[in-house]
Design an enzyme around this catalytic site. Sequence first.
Site, PDB file in Angstrom:
ATOM      1  N   ARG A  27       0.947  -1.237   0.047  1.00 20.17           N
ATOM      2  CA  ARG A  27      -0.093  -0.011   0.157  1.00 20.17           C
ATOM      3  C   ARG A  27       0.897   1.248   0.124  1.00 20.17           C
ATOM      4  O   ARG A  27       0.681   2.395  -0.713  1.00 20.17           O
ATOM      5  CB  ARG A  27      -1.051  -0.030   1.225  1.00 20.17           C
ATOM      6  CG  ARG A  27      -2.021  -1.030   1.319  1.00 20.17           C
ATOM      7  CD  ARG A  27      -2.815  -0.903   2.288  1.00 20.17           C
ATOM      8  NE  ARG A  27      -3.894  -1.848   2.391  1.00 20.17           N
ATOM      9  CZ  ARG A  27      -3.732  -2.783   3.125  1.00 20.17           C
ATOM     10  NH1 ARG A  27      -2.810  -2.965   4.299  1.00 20.17           N
ATOM     11  NH2 ARG A  27      -4.611  -3.935   3.231  1.00 20.17           N
ATOM     12  N   PHE A  50     -11.764  -3.929  -5.790  1.00 19.24           N
ATOM     13  CA  PHE A  50     -11.860  -5.022  -4.472  1.00 19.24           C
ATOM     14  C   PHE A  50     -11.081  -4.219  -3.417  1.00 19.24           C
ATOM     15  O   PHE A  50      -9.948  -4.770  -2.817  1.00 19.24           O
ATOM     16  CB  PHE A  50     -10.745  -6.170  -4.854  1.00 19.24           C
ATOM     17  CG  PHE A  50     -11.447  -7.024  -6.306  1.00 19.24           C
ATOM     18  CD1 PHE A  50     -12.333  -7.501  -6.218  1.00 19.24           C
ATOM     19  CD2 PHE A  50     -10.564  -6.409  -7.278  1.00 19.24           C
ATOM     20  CE1 PHE A  50     -12.682  -8.158  -7.619  1.00 19.24           C
ATOM     21  CE2 PHE A  50     -11.012  -7.075  -8.474  1.00 19.24           C
ATOM     22  CZ  PHE A  50     -12.001  -7.921  -8.591  1.00 19.24           C
ATOM     23  N   ASP A  83     -16.290  -2.685  -4.260  1.00 20.17           N
ATOM     24  CA  ASP A  83     -16.084  -3.817  -3.655  1.00 20.17           C
ATOM     25  C   ASP A  83     -17.450  -4.349  -3.766  1.00 20.17           C
ATOM     26  O   ASP A  83     -18.618  -3.777  -3.657  1.00 20.17           O
ATOM     27  CB  ASP A  83     -15.708  -3.779  -2.115  1.00 20.17           C
ATOM     28  CG  ASP A  83     -15.241  -5.044  -1.546  1.00 20.17           C
ATOM     29  OD1 ASP A  83     -14.107  -5.129  -1.455  1.00 20.17           O
ATOM     30  OD2 ASP A  83     -16.037  -5.914  -1.434  1.00 20.17           O
ATOM     31  N   SER A  84     -17.669  -5.715  -3.936  1.00 15.18           N
ATOM     32  CA  SER A  84     -18.934  -6.263  -3.837  1.00 15.18           C
ATOM     33  C   SER A  84     -19.673  -6.271  -2.416  1.00 15.18           C
ATOM     34  O   SER A  84     -21.006  -6.566  -2.536  1.00 15.18           O
ATOM     35  CB  SER A  84     -18.961  -7.854  -4.643  1.00 15.18           C
ATOM     36  OG  SER A  84     -18.122  -8.522  -3.842  1.00 15.18           O
ATOM     37  N   ASP A 105      -6.803  -5.949  -6.367  1.00 12.76           N
ATOM     38  CA  ASP A 105      -6.657  -7.030  -5.282  1.00 12.76           C
ATOM     39  C   ASP A 105      -7.715  -7.717  -5.336  1.00 12.76           C
ATOM     40  O   ASP A 105      -8.254  -7.854  -4.264  1.00 12.76           O
ATOM     41  CB  ASP A 105      -6.299  -6.068  -4.388  1.00 12.76           C
ATOM     42  CG  ASP A 105      -5.766  -6.726  -2.970  1.00 12.76           C
ATOM     43  OD1 ASP A 105      -5.094  -8.110  -3.293  1.00 12.76           O
ATOM     44  OD2 ASP A 105      -5.771  -6.454  -1.954  1.00 12.76           O
ATOM     45  N   CYS A 126      -3.464 -13.484  -4.859  1.00 11.61           N
ATOM     46  CA  CYS A 126      -3.433 -14.063  -3.486  1.00 11.61           C
ATOM     47  C   CYS A 126      -3.534 -15.552  -3.531  1.00 11.61           C
ATOM     48  O   CYS A 126      -3.784 -16.217  -2.642  1.00 11.61           O
ATOM     49  CB  CYS A 126      -4.072 -13.446  -2.457  1.00 11.61           C
ATOM     50  SG  CYS A 126      -5.783 -13.594  -2.622  1.00 11.61           S
TER      51      CYS A 126
HETATM   52  N1  SAH Z   1      -7.430  -4.188  -1.284  1.00 10.30           N
HETATM   53  C1  SAH Z   1      -7.887  -4.858   0.044  1.00 10.30           C
HETATM   54  C2  SAH Z   1      -8.098  -6.342   0.168  1.00 10.30           C
HETATM   55  C3  SAH Z   1      -8.970  -7.278  -0.984  1.00 10.30           C
HETATM   56  S1  SAH Z   1      -9.494  -8.697  -0.536  1.00 10.30           S
HETATM   57  C4  SAH Z   1      -7.352  -4.056   1.175  1.00 10.30           C
HETATM   58  O1  SAH Z   1      -6.035  -3.683   0.931  1.00 10.30           O
HETATM   59  O2  SAH Z   1      -7.599  -4.335   2.322  1.00 10.30           O
HETATM   60  C5  SAH Z   1     -10.732  -9.055  -1.772  1.00 10.30           C
HETATM   61  C6  SAH Z   1     -11.831  -8.091  -1.670  1.00 10.30           C
HETATM   62  O3  SAH Z   1     -12.891  -8.359  -2.726  1.00 10.30           O
HETATM   63  C7  SAH Z   1     -12.957  -8.169  -0.476  1.00 10.30           C
HETATM   64  O4  SAH Z   1     -13.299  -7.016  -0.030  1.00 10.30           O
HETATM   65  C8  SAH Z   1     -14.182  -8.964  -1.287  1.00 10.30           C
HETATM   66  O5  SAH Z   1     -15.604  -8.331  -0.473  1.00 10.30           O
HETATM   67  C9  SAH Z   1     -14.096  -8.376  -2.694  1.00 10.30           C
HETATM   68  N2  SAH Z   1     -14.737  -9.242  -3.690  1.00 10.30           N
HETATM   69  C10 SAH Z   1     -15.025 -10.479  -3.784  1.00 10.30           C
HETATM   70  N3  SAH Z   1     -15.575 -10.872  -4.967  1.00 10.30           N
HETATM   71  C11 SAH Z   1     -15.888  -9.851  -5.410  1.00 10.30           C
HETATM   72  C12 SAH Z   1     -16.306  -9.419  -6.641  1.00 10.30           C
HETATM   73  N4  SAH Z   1     -16.676 -10.350  -7.569  1.00 10.30           N
HETATM   74  N5  SAH Z   1     -16.342  -7.905  -7.088  1.00 10.30           N
HETATM   75  C13 SAH Z   1     -16.061  -7.112  -6.531  1.00 10.30           C
HETATM   76  N6  SAH Z   1     -15.428  -7.418  -4.977  1.00 10.30           N
HETATM   77  C14 SAH Z   1     -15.165  -8.651  -4.683  1.00 10.30           C
END
Ligand code: SAH
Length: 394
Positions: free
Chosen positions: A211, A227, A250-251, A298, A338
């Site tokens: 970050r 995400f 985010d979803s 991410d 990940c």
């Molecule tokens: N970048 C974040 C961590 C991301 S983890 C950080 O720095 O803290 C992955 C994220 O993707 C989660 O918050 C989850 O809710 C979201 N997610 C999962 N499937 C998804 C989708 N199809 N579309 C959008 N977001 C999604």
Amino acid sequence: MTRVILKPHKARPFYARHPWVLDSAIERIEGDAIDGGVVDLISEKGKFVARGLLNSQSRIRVRLYTWDAAESLDDSFWRRQLEKAVQFRRQLGYDDPRGAARLVFSEGDGLSGLIVDRYADYLAVQANALAMGVRLPLIVSSLVELCGARGVVLRTERGINRAEGLELRDGHYCGQTPDGPLEIVENGLRYSVDPAEGQKTGFYLDQRENRKIAAGYLRERRVLDMFCYSGGFSLAASVLGGAKEIVAVDSSAKALALAEANAQLNRATNIRFQCGDGFETLESLAAAGERFDAVILDPPKFARSRRAVQEALQAYHWLNRLALAVLEPGGILVTCSCSGLVTREDFLYMLVGMARQTRRDIQILDTRGASPDHPVMCSCPESEYLKCFICRVL
Ligand code: SAH
């Protein structure tokens, strides 16, 4: 001592200190086979290889913890291992009392099946192996002693109870429960974290350094943070990086509520949050002619089994391709994976293929992994899972 005898020609990975002995490597067990109990791993020729803990209910029959025949896996061993792990985070400077850090990273710390995260004065503990589950009282009391935590919550990974024959329940384990949301400081930013209910153990600690480094590329840029979860990258982009404006997607509505609260905590006013599926949102942004100077990807883990790797790579390919469609020439792409089963090389070749298909030059500026409180143990390549490539796309 119970002895687990290996099949002929199966000892090599364990001499090389890989900690997982699968059923397929085992010839027979001599003595009492008690789940969670200590066993010696013995080669076909009768030589001591390593010492570990048995679990007849798991695909990983024995987890290995020492290769020294003179070392016993008693209470003082576990206390010593925990102390070493905690001490190392202090050496890293990850010991701000208001901060957060992963104190124990399973195989990465020689403690297969145990994860411990510290959020200020509280600990989130995850036992991903029966052998650790049955030792929780000792583990938790040692940890509390080592870092003076006020309270401990237990988290379990989805499916782990069944995979390991465990019966653990998420929730308060001991000590105090925090009154209200817990707050931590990372890279000088304040984040509200919910270790009892949030995703993972409440926060994606593995992206801490990424970050900060990514933020350094985002000055004056219009950023899309896909995400975004609780706003980790968005806040870094806004406050540390001086990004012009940020759209964060985010979803999960719950994640976005956290993210918005975190933006307020840090008085970041240039982030717009949007709920939606990552793929669909990118498609509609592209169709609407929206363009960004930087995109952060991410996504959650795409590959949960070896069979799913090919499909996961296609999903990464598609996702990154969509990101490129909204990225201005000269834009920054921070792209992460990940999925441990997708190798760093696979991920690189996904980008190579994308450059070829989109006929855009992609310059890789930095290839990164998880923060150093998630050490990758060379003898256990599975402990490497996070890839984060910072690219410039012409
Ligand atoms: N970048 C974040 C961590 C991301 S983890 C950080 O720095 O803290 C992955 C994220 O993707 C989660 O918050 C989850 O809710 C979201 N997610 C999962 N499937 C998804 C989708 N199809 N579309 C959008 N977001 C999604």
